[in-house]
Structure formats: structure tokens, C-alpha cells
Design a protein around this motif. Structure first.
Motif, PDB file in Angstrom:
ATOM      1  N   ASP A   7       4.147   2.316   1.887  1.00  0.00           N
ATOM      2  CA  ASP A   7       3.898   2.506   3.313  1.00  0.00           C
ATOM      3  C   ASP A   7       3.906   1.163   4.027  1.00  0.00           C
ATOM      4  N   SER A  27       0.254   5.687  -0.151  1.00  0.00           N
ATOM      5  CA  SER A  27      -0.697   6.769  -0.345  1.00  0.00           C
ATOM      6  C   SER A  27       0.035   8.100  -0.422  1.00  0.00           C
ATOM      7  N   ASN A  31      -3.293  -0.046  -3.121  1.00  0.00           N
ATOM      8  CA  ASN A  31      -4.042  -0.462  -1.950  1.00  0.00           C
ATOM      9  C   ASN A  31      -3.998  -1.984  -1.830  1.00  0.00           C
ATOM     10  N   ASP A  46      -0.690  11.960   0.288  1.00  0.00           N
ATOM     11  CA  ASP A  46      -1.617  12.933   0.885  1.00  0.00           C
ATOM     12  C   ASP A  46      -3.012  12.350   1.047  1.00  0.00           C
ATOM     13  N   GLY A  47      -3.070  11.144   1.571  1.00  0.00           N
ATOM     14  CA  GLY A  47      -4.374  10.545   1.837  1.00  0.00           C
ATOM     15  C   GLY A  47      -4.960   9.791   0.657  1.00  0.00           C
ATOM     16  N   PHE A  48      -4.431  10.052  -0.544  1.00  0.00           N
ATOM     17  CA  PHE A  48      -4.939   9.323  -1.699  1.00  0.00           C
ATOM     18  C   PHE A  48      -4.199   8.000  -1.833  1.00  0.00           C
ATOM     19  N   LYS A  49      -4.971   6.899  -1.803  1.00  0.00           N
ATOM     20  CA  LYS A  49      -4.314   5.590  -1.864  1.00  0.00           C
ATOM     21  C   LYS A  49      -4.021   5.230  -3.298  1.00  0.00           C
ATOM     22  N   ARG A 105       3.510  16.826  -1.328  1.00  0.00           N
ATOM     23  CA  ARG A 105       3.686  15.421  -1.674  1.00  0.00           C
ATOM     24  C   ARG A 105       2.835  15.057  -2.874  1.00  0.00           C
ATOM     25  N   GLY A 106       3.018  13.841  -3.293  1.00  0.00           N
ATOM     26  CA  GLY A 106       2.165  13.362  -4.356  1.00  0.00           C
ATOM     27  C   GLY A 106       2.898  13.239  -5.658  1.00  0.00           C
ATOM     28  N   SER A 156       0.856  -1.189   0.000  1.00  0.00           N
ATOM     29  CA  SER A 156       0.000   0.000   0.000  1.00  0.00           C
ATOM     30  C   SER A 156       0.888   1.233   0.000  1.00  0.00           C
TER      31      SER A 156
END
Lengths: 360, 279, 538
Positions: free
Chosen positions: B88, B44, B52, B46-49, C532-533, B42
């Protein structure tokens, strides 16, 4: 044979080496002519050219990392100055008891500051061989440590430029402090002799000129050798597509680290030859402006050609000597304008005008 | 040698080019005949996975096609395998013994994983020949590359690859001056010089003509067997021609495997149809 | 006080009481001439009477005469028997008449004679000064008078303060008076009272309270009291340190505000546009020079000129910034290193231009009155007003910028272009126009920073150079493209600098901070608050 292999595709470099060889032979002869002769070369001019040659050497060092590796260093003046300080320390120790205070062990500024004994980092600088090693080792170690940290954590581009600038700025502040033990504001000066030769005498000055020319020639060959090898091609690969080189299995950080370190050592040698010819080294050599000026020499001469760096350094420094003497107000306008014009209009530098356009 | 005879060689299943013998890390262990393990990965942003709980196994010598809509996590998955992005959580192993998560990009490349980017990236300032030379398998240590010379054997290999990628006539051409398709081929050639055990190919036929596409498909299928090849592609026709009847196709969706199986199974999978065509 | 002086006072008071109808001015005149006569006599007793006479009548010139007496600056002229103030007792120097304020030139030194005091008189004067101070109608004068007495409390002053304390209305003055009483009582009190005194002193931050406590602690025989005093001392120490910390923090925040001001314009041009502008420091310098010019244009309205300078500096720097963007930078997008070099060249040209126009010497910009001064929080902590203004100004600029970027359509377009230039262009954003305006905005903010800097340092051609590296450090440390990061980074770097300063010295502190940032960037190349990203991976 070896020479031919590394120099065969480098027309500019060939011309440069021939000119250097000619200068090494001719300059002592012209200087030896009677002073009323039209061809007589005053010692002052010899030293001036010698100084330009050491600056050209610094430019070659910068071209190595900026031209070939794409690292825009704004802190190479720091390595130059460190080499200069190492040489300056040797020259200081050579003064011995001929200083104003006549202390055989301590340089004048230490006596002035009421220091009782020589700091540990001044030990050994009474020996020329030791100083000569430190001239390369001190900048080399600094570059190695700095590079190891920076390249391993993949700091690149403008970030790297800025921290190299911060590095030399921090060193400048540090060297301005008297407590550092490098003479503070005034730096190191009032040198008397080098290896027993009086620094003021004509023959010593000719000798220093020849040493500078030889150093430039040898460093040029060294850089050329490095960049002709596969390592050189890896450097260019890193410059143009760093992550691709990495995915191909090259340890980009090691390549950068070694070339950066070698370049710093060359800069150190340049500084060491510069100091006895100008007779002083002070913290001003660390100023960020000095370092960034070197980059412009390279840009003006033409990046990634090595000989272009030499041409740029010589042309601009001659112009600088001329302007600062004749039209001091114009110099910064001219230099500033040069920065803009070269980047906008002459991305390949003045030697780029002479070279055939690469098939890009 | 003409292009056609090269292609004939390529088409010959039993012909083994010398330069194609893969070179991979000494401690690579594929006893279980699985070359790449991705387990429970997994990641991500900034919160976007982006990825997954992804599980994927690539067999030794397999050619695997991976398809999926935009944002399915295909490129991120490649980034994880090649060490560009750290997940992660999860595990990524190359063979039984090599833990990819403990290595950086050069180490992974040297262990035998090669990657071709979506956008062709060649060293534009260097010549075609030099590009291939740099890609050539060998010691990458600084001192070694400083003294490196091209041996006769290596020279032959370089020539063979030059021929295979159709750039035999242009070895001294600056790579930057090549056409888009030529750059794609040069990059494939560089991958071949690298002799990886596992090739990751990201959208290899983007911007190619149909003819070039066919050639690429043939080349990739010929590589399977000696190498494992993972192809990420949008173009369904190309995937169909690559996967044929018996190769496995994996469909990624929202960072995990939606379906896996032969092309026709996958195509008839209800979930896949939903994802691609909507309700 | 001797019996005779008291007698004298009684007599004089009586005289004064007997003549209540005399006009005030006339009475003052009378008192003054009497006092002057007494002062000019040789005996110290007479002088004492004179002092008391002045004090009792609350003569308006008492304060001045007493001060001059204490400083040995009061002389009388043997010729005309009048009192003069002489600051420099030498021939050719002026002598100022006490009554009329007329100036004389001392012709012969021996014409004038100093009025001398003995120790006894000195303490009397001091006491009267204190007394007068305690009675003053002005609150701050009363406060100052009590403070001044803290160091020399004895039984006389003690009773004085006690008396004044009963009638005092102001809580602030009463508080200091309590301290004064406690200092006075401490050496003489019984155990219970001493404990109270120690408690009072322990709660005060006056340096004299601390001295009294430590003196008491070393002098007292009682172990319990000694322990109590030491405990109180430790508490004082702790609180002094705390306030010292607050002061450092304040200095740090003000330095940090300067860094933020200098860096925030760069955060926009570098962070949002990915353009390194080495001439940023010179844009700050232009702002500072604009302030200077405006002040020259309206020399009688220093305060107003500063306020006028803010929009002017913004405009000047913004226009120069836009010119730089249109003339040079737009040709170099996507080549950050070349941009760096070209803008460095521009910075040299701007520096030299300023040198040619304004001379290479530093210019000083005056600080308006409302910006100078101190705000005294307590005896160990006082804050300089100018720093406070800088901090407030910095926050105002910051939030104004935040508002512009978050709430206006320009801000939206800027953010769109910074995140995805091609996409923004496809959506109809005129990216060229946005680039120019963004650059103008960032440059304008640099100019505004220059206005603030002109209040802190001299304005000279090298002003910008001094800040360029710092600004970059702030932006990079905070994380590129993040205004909040810039704020946090600037303030924390400022504080770190000031925290390090006491034990490392200013220069070394700066070096340490630089080295820290160099190491920090290597650990976290994207700064404190990285974007990030996938977009950031580039």
C-alpha cells in the motif's frame, strides 16, 4: 531431417501422417472406380470424411491450448466460424449475378434487405487471396485482442473458460442480427463455385478433401514443432505451475497469447475448409454447445497428444452421424454420458489406453 | 563424480562454479554495496496489517537469515520483493536504479531475483533435465524460446548442477515422481540455473533430514559472496548454523523489524525473548 | 342540443313525474319499448329523443345500447321490431337480443337494419355517456369517465364537469376533474384564469393535458401566456422522463431479479464450493417443469399450485443436485475444468431426458389471476403485478438464503468448509456431508428460480441453457463467494440491460452487457466485491 526431429517420439503422429498421405493418394483413385465396384467410394462419403478432417483440425487447435497450455477454451467455435464466414463471404461474392435477384455486386440477402451498396467489410472478398488472408487474420486478431486483455489481467481457470463461452455467445447473438451484414439467421449459403471450380462437381470435392487432409497434416506438423521446442516445455510448465514459471522470468501472458492466437488461426483455416464442403455457414456455428463439444472430442481422444484430438474428433463425429440418423433421441444421452465417463474414468482418453502409462 | 567430491567442491570457499556467476540486469547498480532496499513498506489485507512500516536493507553478497513467529509477515515480504503483492505504501529498490514496485514478476526475475517457495514447486510433468533447462538463464522472449537449442556450454552447466543437486542419475525422471527432498533439491538447482543476484529462500529445509539440512546449509553459505541470499526459516538450529558468529539475523514481528544483529545478540534481546516465549 | 329535443325531454319527464307509483320494472319496460320504437324510426330527432329518454330514466341497459350505437353494432329486426346486437353482419352469424339475450341466427341479411347515427347524435351520445359516467356510484367508473372526456372538452362538457365537480367527494376524481376543467377553460379564459389553468395542467401527467397545453401554446397571442404554457410543458416533459426512467428501472429490477434468482444458487455451488456446475441451468429447468406438472395435477387451483410448486421444485432440484454431487462431482474436487465438462454432460442428459418425457415442445404454465394485472401509479406509469411479485420473491429467496447461511449451523459449516476445508475437517465438520447439502441447497434454489421463470417464459428443454451464461456472469461480476455481490450484480446488470435497450435494441443491449462483463472481468478478475487476503491469493 527436420521432420524426423520433430516426429521421432510421436508414434501416434507418425501413424496419422502416414494414413493421411495414404488417403490423399487412395481416395481419388477409389472415387474414380466405376460405381458398381465394391471398392468404389461415393463422392458423398469423400465429402463427409473431408468434413471430419476439418473438424479434426479444429480439435488439434483446441488441444494445443487446452492440452498443452491448460486453457480450457469454450469458445474456439467462434474462431472456426469466423474463418468459415470469411470463406463464405468469398463464395458469396463468387455467385455474382447468378443469385435469385441477379445483382452482380450485392449478395441476395442484401438485396432482400434493400441495401444499396456493399458494406465496407465485404470489400475485397471477391479476391481469393484476400479471403484466404482474412480466414486466418480475422480469428487471429480476435484471439489476439481477447487474449491480450484476458492473459495480461491474469484471468485463468474457470473464469477464462466462462468468458470464452460468453465471447462466442455474444458473437452468435450478433451474427443473428440482420444489421450485422452477414445474412442473419440464414447465414451464407447457395454457393456456386470456388476459384472457378463448380462446388458440386466430384473433382472439386476431391480437391477439397485433399486440401483438408493437407491442412491437417501441415497444421499437425506445425503444432508438433511448436510443442517439441522449448516453447512447448514452457507451455507445459505454465499449465502445471503458472506462477512458478512467472517467478522464473517467463512472460506467461505472452506465451499464452501467441499460442492462443496461432491456435485460433488454425481453427479459422479449419472453418474455411469446412464451409465449402457443407455448403453453408450460419450463426449456429457460434453456439456454445459446438465449442464445448470440441473439447470433448479432445478429452475422448486424449489430451496433450495432438493425434488423440484427431482420433477423438473422427470417432465422435462418426458416432454423431450414425446416431443422429439412426437413433436421434439417444445421441444427446450418449454425448452427455461420454462427457461424464471420460472425465471420471478415462482422464487420458482412448488413446491413453494404448499408450504406456507415464511414470507419474 | 560422487556426492562427497561435490560437497568438497562446495565447501571450498574459493571454488567458483561457472554456473554460479550471477547474471543480473545490466543497469543494476550496487555502488553503495546495498543490493536490496525496503523502506517504509506497509500492506494490509482487509484491515489486517500484514506488513507495517518495514525497513530492511540487504548488502551485496550478504547471507541474511530472517526469523519470526507465524504471521510475522515473512512470506508477504517475499511476495512484495518478487512482485506478487503490491504494497500500500513504501519503496522497494533493487540496487540504486531498479524500482521493484514498477515491475511485474517476470521482469523482477529477469532483473536477477530468484525465489524458492516454501512448498517445493517444480514442473511435475517435465523431466528433471527439462526443469533445469527451463530455469537456465537466457532470453525469455517467445520467439527466442521457440528456436532455443542447448549449447555445449549450457549442457556442461546443466550437468554440473545435476551433479550438485544429486540427481545426476535421474535426468530423464519425471519431476513429479521425485521424493520430497529430491524436489527441494531440484528447486534449488533451478534457482542456481537461473543465476540470480539475489536469492530468496523460503523455509528450505522443511521436511528434510538432518543430513540434508547440513548439505543445504553448506550450499547456501557457499553461495553467499557471489550472490546475496535471504533465508526465511523457522528452524532455529538451522538458522544458528547458517548465521554462524558474524552474519546478521533479522527478527520480524507483526510486520516490522523487531530486532537485527548477530545471532547471539538477537537471542538475548529481551523483546525477542518475549515474542518467542511470551511474558 | 336542439330546442326540440329539449322539448321532448320536458314532455317525457312530465309524463314520468305524473306516474310515480308505477312499479319500477314495469316503468323500465315502458321506457324501453318507447325508446326502442323511437330508435327504430327513421328520423334522427326521434333517435335523439330515444337516447335522452333512456338516459333520463337511468335505464339499466342504457350503457350497453349507447356503446353499441357508437360502435354501429345495434340493429333491429324488421320482422319482430326488436333490437339486436350484431358483431358481424353476415348471414349465418348470430344476433343477440338486447332485452332477453336470446341468440338468433341471421338468415337473411336484409331482415336486420342497422341503427345509424349522425354526427350530432354521436356527440349527444358521447355527452350522455360522460354524464352517466360522472354520476356512476362506482369510483373507478367515474374516474374513467372523466379521463375519457379529457380529449374532447367543449363548453357543454365543461359545464357538466363543473356541475359534477361541486358534488364530487373523492379527491382522486376531483383532481382529474380539475384537469378537465382547466382543459375546457384554457382556450376561452381571460389571462388570470388561463394562468391558473396552465398551472393545473402543468401539474398533471395526463397526455390530454399536455396536448391542450401545446395546442394553446401554438394558438395563443399572448406572449406571456405562451411562455408560461411552454414552461409548464417543459415541466411535464421532465416529469414524464422521470417516470419513464422509473419504469425502466422497474423493468430492469425485475429482469435483474430473474438474473439474481437464476444466479444465486450458482453463487452457492460455485462461490462456496468452487465447483462449476454447468447443469445449473437444467436444475432451473427442472424447477419450471415441476411447476408445470403440479399445475397439471391441480388444474382448478392455479394459484395454489404455484405455491405448492415452490417447495416441490426445491425438493426435486435439490435431490437431483445431491445425486449429481454424490455421483460425479465429488470425484472431481480440485479439478474445476473436469468438473465443468462432466456437469456439462449431465446438462445434456437432463435436457434430453426432459425432451423424451415431456416432448421437445414448449409447455406453458398458467399465471394465476392475482399475479396478472397492472398497478397504475399515474397516467404515464403503470407497473405490471407479475414483475412486482418476481422482485419480491427474489428478495424473499435472497434473505431466506442469507439467513440460512448466517444463522444456521449448516450455514456455519458451509462457510467453514469454503474458507478452509482441511481446518474445518480437523474441527470435526463432516465436509462430505456439508458438500452434499450445500450442493443440494444451491440446486434447490435453482429449482425455486425455475418456478419464478415458469411465470415469465414458456417452459421448454432449452430454458436452462438460456440462463446458464447469464447466471455465471452475475456470479462472477458480483465476486465469487459473496451473496450480496450476486444481488447487486444481478440487479445492476438487469437495469443496465433495460437502460441500453431503448437505443440499442434488445439483442445488442445483451451483447453490450456481455462485452462489458468480459472487459470487466479482465480488469477486476475477482468481481465487484472480491474476497481479499492471503486465503484468496491461493
Amino acid at each position: 531431417m527436420f521432420l524426423w526431429r520433430i516426429m521421432k517420439d510421436d508414434r501416434g503422429g507418425q501413424i496419422l501422417l502416414v494414413l493421411l498421405a495414404a488417403a490423399i493418394v487412395l481416395v481419388p483413385i477409389l472415387n474414380g472406380l466405376p460405381s458398381d465396384s465394391a471398392l468404389h467410394l461415393p463422392t458423398y462419403t469423400v465429402t463427409l470424411i473431408g468434413k471430419y478432417l476439418t473438424l479434426a483440425l479444429l480439435a488439434v487447435a483446441v488441444d494445443l491450448v487446452w492440452g498443452y497450455l491448460g486453457i480450457l477454451t469454450l469458445g474456439h467455435g467462434a474462431f472456426f466460424a469466423l474463418g468459415g464466414y470469411a470463406m463464405g463471404m468469398y463464395l458469396m461474392r463468387q455467385i455474382g449475378d447468378r443469385g435469385v435477384y441477379g445483382n452482380p455486386e450485392l449478395p441476395d440477402f442484401m438485396v432482400f434487405l434493400n441495401w444499396q451498396e456493399l458494406p465496407w467489410f465485404w470489400q475485397g472478398f471477391d479476391q481469393f487471396w484476400f479471403a484466404a488472408i482474412m480466414v486466418m487474420l480475422a480469428p487471429g486478431i480476435l484471439a489476439f485482442v481477447f487474449g491480450a486483455l484476458a492473459f495480461r489481467s491474469r484471468v485463468s481457470g474457470v473464469y477464462l473458460s466462462i468468458i470464452t463461452q460468453a465471447l462466442t455467445f455474444a458473437l452468435m447473438l450478433a451474427f443473428y442480427r440482420n444489421e450485422m451484414g452477414f445474412g442473419g439467421n440464414n447465414g451464407l449459403t447457395d454457393f456456386k463455385d470456388l476459384l472457378g471450380f463448380n462446388l458440386q462437381s466430384d473433382s472439386t470435392r476431391i480437391g477439397l478433401f485433399i486440401a483438408s487432409a493437407l491442412a491437417l497434416a501441415f497444421s499437425y506438423l506445425l503444432c508438433r514443432y511448436l510443442m517439441q521446442s522449448r516453447l512447448g516445455r514452457v507451455c507445459v510448465a505454465v499449465r502445471d505451475a503458472e506462477s512458478r514459471a512467472r517467478f522464473m522470468g517467463y512472460r506467461v501472458e505472452n506465451v499464452k497469447l501467441w499460442v492462443f492466437t496461432i491456435s485460433a488461426m488454425i481453427a479459422g483455416v479449419a472453418g474455411a475448409l469446412y464451409v465449402p464442403q457443407v455448403g453453408i455457414i450460419n450463426p449456429n456455428e457460434f453456439s456454445p454447445l459446438n465449442s464445448i463439444e470440441v473439447v470433448v472430442w479432445v478429452a475422448v481422444g486424449g489430451r496433450a497428444t495432438l493425434y488423440g484430438a484427431v482420433v477423438g474428433a473422427l470417432v465422435i463425429n462418426y458416432a454423431k452421424s450414425y446416431f443422429t440418423a439412426e437413433l436421434p433421441d439417444i445421441w444427446l444421452f450418449a454425448l452427455g454420458g461420454l462427457f461424464v465417463l471420460v472425465t471420471l474414468l478415462l482422464p487420458r482418453g482412448i488413446t491413453g489406453l494404448l499408450r504406456p502409462k507415464e511414470a507419474v | 563424480m560422487s556426492l562427497q567430491s561435490t560437497m568438497a567442491e562446495v565447501l571450498d570457499r574459493d571454488h567458483v562454479f561457472s554456473f554460479m556467476a550471477p547474471q543480473s540486469a545490466a543497469n543494476l547498480n550496487v555502488d553503495k554495496s546495498v543490493l536490496l532496499y525496503l523502506e517504509g513498506i506497509s500492506v494490509s489485507f482487509d484491515g489486517f496489517k500484514a506488513i507495517n512500516d518495514l525497513n530492511l536493507y540487504i548488502n551485496d553478497g550478504e547471507l541474511r537469515c530472517i526469523i519470526g513467529p507465524n504471521g510475522a509477515g515473512k512470506t508477504t515480504m517475499m511476495d512484495i520483493i518478487t512482485g506478487k503483492t503490491r504494497p500500500d505504501s513504501g519503496a522497494a529498490w533493487f540496487g540504486q536504479t531498479i524500482n521493484l514496485l514498477e515491475m511485474d514478476e517476470p521482469a523482477i526475475a529477469q532483473a536477477g531475483i530468484g525465489r524458492k517457495f516454501q512448498k517445493p514447486t517444480v514442473f511435475e510433468f517435465l523431466t528433471v533435465f527439462e526443469n533445469l533447462e527451463l530455469a537456465m538463464a537466457g532470453d525469455r522472449a517467445v520467439l527466442q524460446i521457440l528456436g532455443a537449442r542447448i549449447s555445449g556450454e549450457q549442457r556442461d552447466r546443466l550437468d554440473e548442477v545435476l551433479e550438485l543437486i544429486g540427481l545426476k542419475q535421474l535426468p530423464q525422471m519425471r519431476a513429479g515422481s521425485l521424493s520430497h527432498g529430491q524436489k527441494q533439491w531440484l528447486e534449488i538447482g533451478m534457482l542456481l540455473m537461473q543465476q540470480p543476484r539475489l536469492l530468496l529462500v523460503d523455509e528450505p529445509v522443511a521436511g528434510m533430514t538432518h543430513q540434508e539440512m547440513d548439505r543445504t546449509a553448506e550450499l547456501l553459505t557457499s553461495l553467499a559472496g557471489m550472490h546475496s541470499v535471504v533465508v526465511v526459516e523457522h528452524d532455529m538450529d538451522f538458522v544458528r548454523s547458517l548465521a554462524g558468529k558474524d552474519r546478521t539475523v533479522t527478527v520480524l514481528h507483526q510486520g516490522s523489524v523487531l530486532a537485527e544483529g548477530r545471532m547471539e545478540q538477537v537471542q538475548n534481546n529481551r523483546k525477542v525473548v518475549e515474542v518467542y516465549l511470551g511474558e | 342540443m336542439t330546442v326540440r329535443t329539449i322539448g321532448g325531454i320536458c314532455l317525457l319527464s312530465l309524463l314520468l313525474l305524473l306516474a310515480p307509483l308505477r312499479a319500477l320494472a314495469e316503468g323500465e319496460q315502458e321506457v324501453y319499448s318507447q325508446a326502442a320504437e323511437l330508435l327504430m324510426s327513421r328520423g334522427f330527432d326521434e333517435k335523439g329523443q330515444a337516447i335522452q329518454l333512456l338516459a333520463d330514466n337511468n335505464h339499466p341497459q342504457t350503457q350497453l345500447i349507447l356503446t353499441l350505437l357508437m360502435d354501429s353494432r345495434l340493429y333491429y329486426n324488421k320482422e319482430d321490431d326488436r333490437l339486436y346486437q350484431i358483431d358481424d353482419y353476415d348471414s349465418g352469424k348470430p344476433a343477440i337480443s338486447i332485452t332477453t339475450g336470446d341468440r338468433l341466427v341471421i338468415e337473411k341479411k336484409r331482415d336486420f337494419k342497422k341503427i345509424t347515427l349522425n354526427n350530432q347524435l354521436r356527440s349527444q351520445v358521447r355527452q350522455i355517456q360522460a354524464e352517466l359516467g360522472l354520476k356512476a356510484s362506482d369510483l373507478s367508473r367515474r374516474l374513467a369517465a372523466v379521463r375519457a372526456m379529457l380529449g374532447s372538452m367543449d363548453s357543454d362538457t365543461l359545464s357538466l364537469v363543473r356541475k359534477a365537480y361541486a358534488g364530487e367527494q373523492s379527491a382522486a376524481v376531483r383532481e382529474v376533474m380539475q384537469v378537465a376543467i382547466a382543459i375546457g377553460e384554457l382556450p376561452r379564459a381571460d389571462e388570470a384564469r388561463a394562468r391558473d389553468a396552465i398551472d393545473t395542467l402543468g401539474g398533471s401527467l395526463e397526455p390530454d393535458a399536455r396536448n391542450a397545453l401545446s395546442q394553446f401554446a401554438s394558438a395563443t397571442d399572448s406572449k406571456a401566456l405562451k411562455a408560461a404554457a411552454e414552461k409548464a410543458l417543459a415541466e411535464i416533459e421532465q416529469r414524464t422522463n422521470l417516470y419513464g426512467g422509473i419504469e425502466t428501472l422497474y423493468f430492469g429490477l425485475s429482469l435483474g431479479s430473474v438474473l439474481v434468482l437464476a444466479g444465486i444458487g450458482l453463487a452457492i455451488t460455485f462461490g462456496v464450493m468452487g465447483v462449476i456446475n454447468m447443469a445449473h441451468g437444467e436444475l432451473i429447468m427442472l424447477g419450471a417443469y415441476t411447476t408445470y406438472v403440479i399445475q397439471q395435477l391441480m388444474p382448478n387451483h392455479i394459484g395454489l399450485s404455484l405455491i405448492v410448486a415452490i417447495p416441490c421444485a426445491f425438493l426435486v432440484s435439490a435431490l437431483v443436485g445431491i445425486a449429481i454431487e454424490r455421483g460425479v462431482i465429488r470425484f472431481l474436487y480440485g479439478r474445476p475444468l473436469e468438473t465443468l465438462l462432466a456437469t456439462f454432460g449431465i446438462s445434456l442428459v437432463l435436457q434430453q431426458a426432459v425432451r423424451t418425457i415431456f416432448s421437445p415442445l414448449n409447455r406453458s404454465v398458467e399465471t394465476p389471476e392475482w399475479m396478472s394485472g397492472l398497478i397504475e401509479i399515474n397516467p404515464v406509469l403503470s407497473l405490471t403485478t407479475s414483475r412486482l411479485y418476481i422482485i419480491l420473491f427474489c428478495l424473499m429467496v435472497f434473505f431466506a438464503l442469507l439467513l440460512v447461511l448466517k444463522r444456521t449451523s449448516l450455514g456455519l459449516q458451509v462457510r467453514a468448509v469454503s474458507q478452509n476445508r482441511a481446518m474445518a475437517r480437523a474441527m470435526g465438520v463432516r465436509s462430505e456431508w456439508v458438500d452434499a447439502l450445500t450442493f443440494g441447497l444451491g440446486s434447490g434454489v435453482a429449482g425455486v428460480a425455475g418456478v419464478a421463470l415458469s411465470q415469465l417464459t414458456n417452459v421448454g428443454p432449452n430454458l436452462g441453457q438460456a440462463y446458464i451464461i447469464d447466471s455465471f456472469m452475475v456470479v462472477v461480476f458480483g465476486g465469487v463467494g459473496n451473496l450480496w455481490g450476486t444481488l447487486v450484480a444481478g440487479l445492476s446488470l438487469g437495469v443496465a440491460n433495460k437502460v441500453l435497450e431503448p437505443w440499442a435494441g434488445a439483442v445488442l443491449a445483451k451483447i453490450l452487457v456481455l462485452v462489458f462483463i468480459i472487459l470487466f472481468i479482465q480488469k477486476r478478475p475477482r468481481g465487484l466485491f472480491p474476497q481479499r487476503g492471503r486465503a484468496a491469493e491461493g
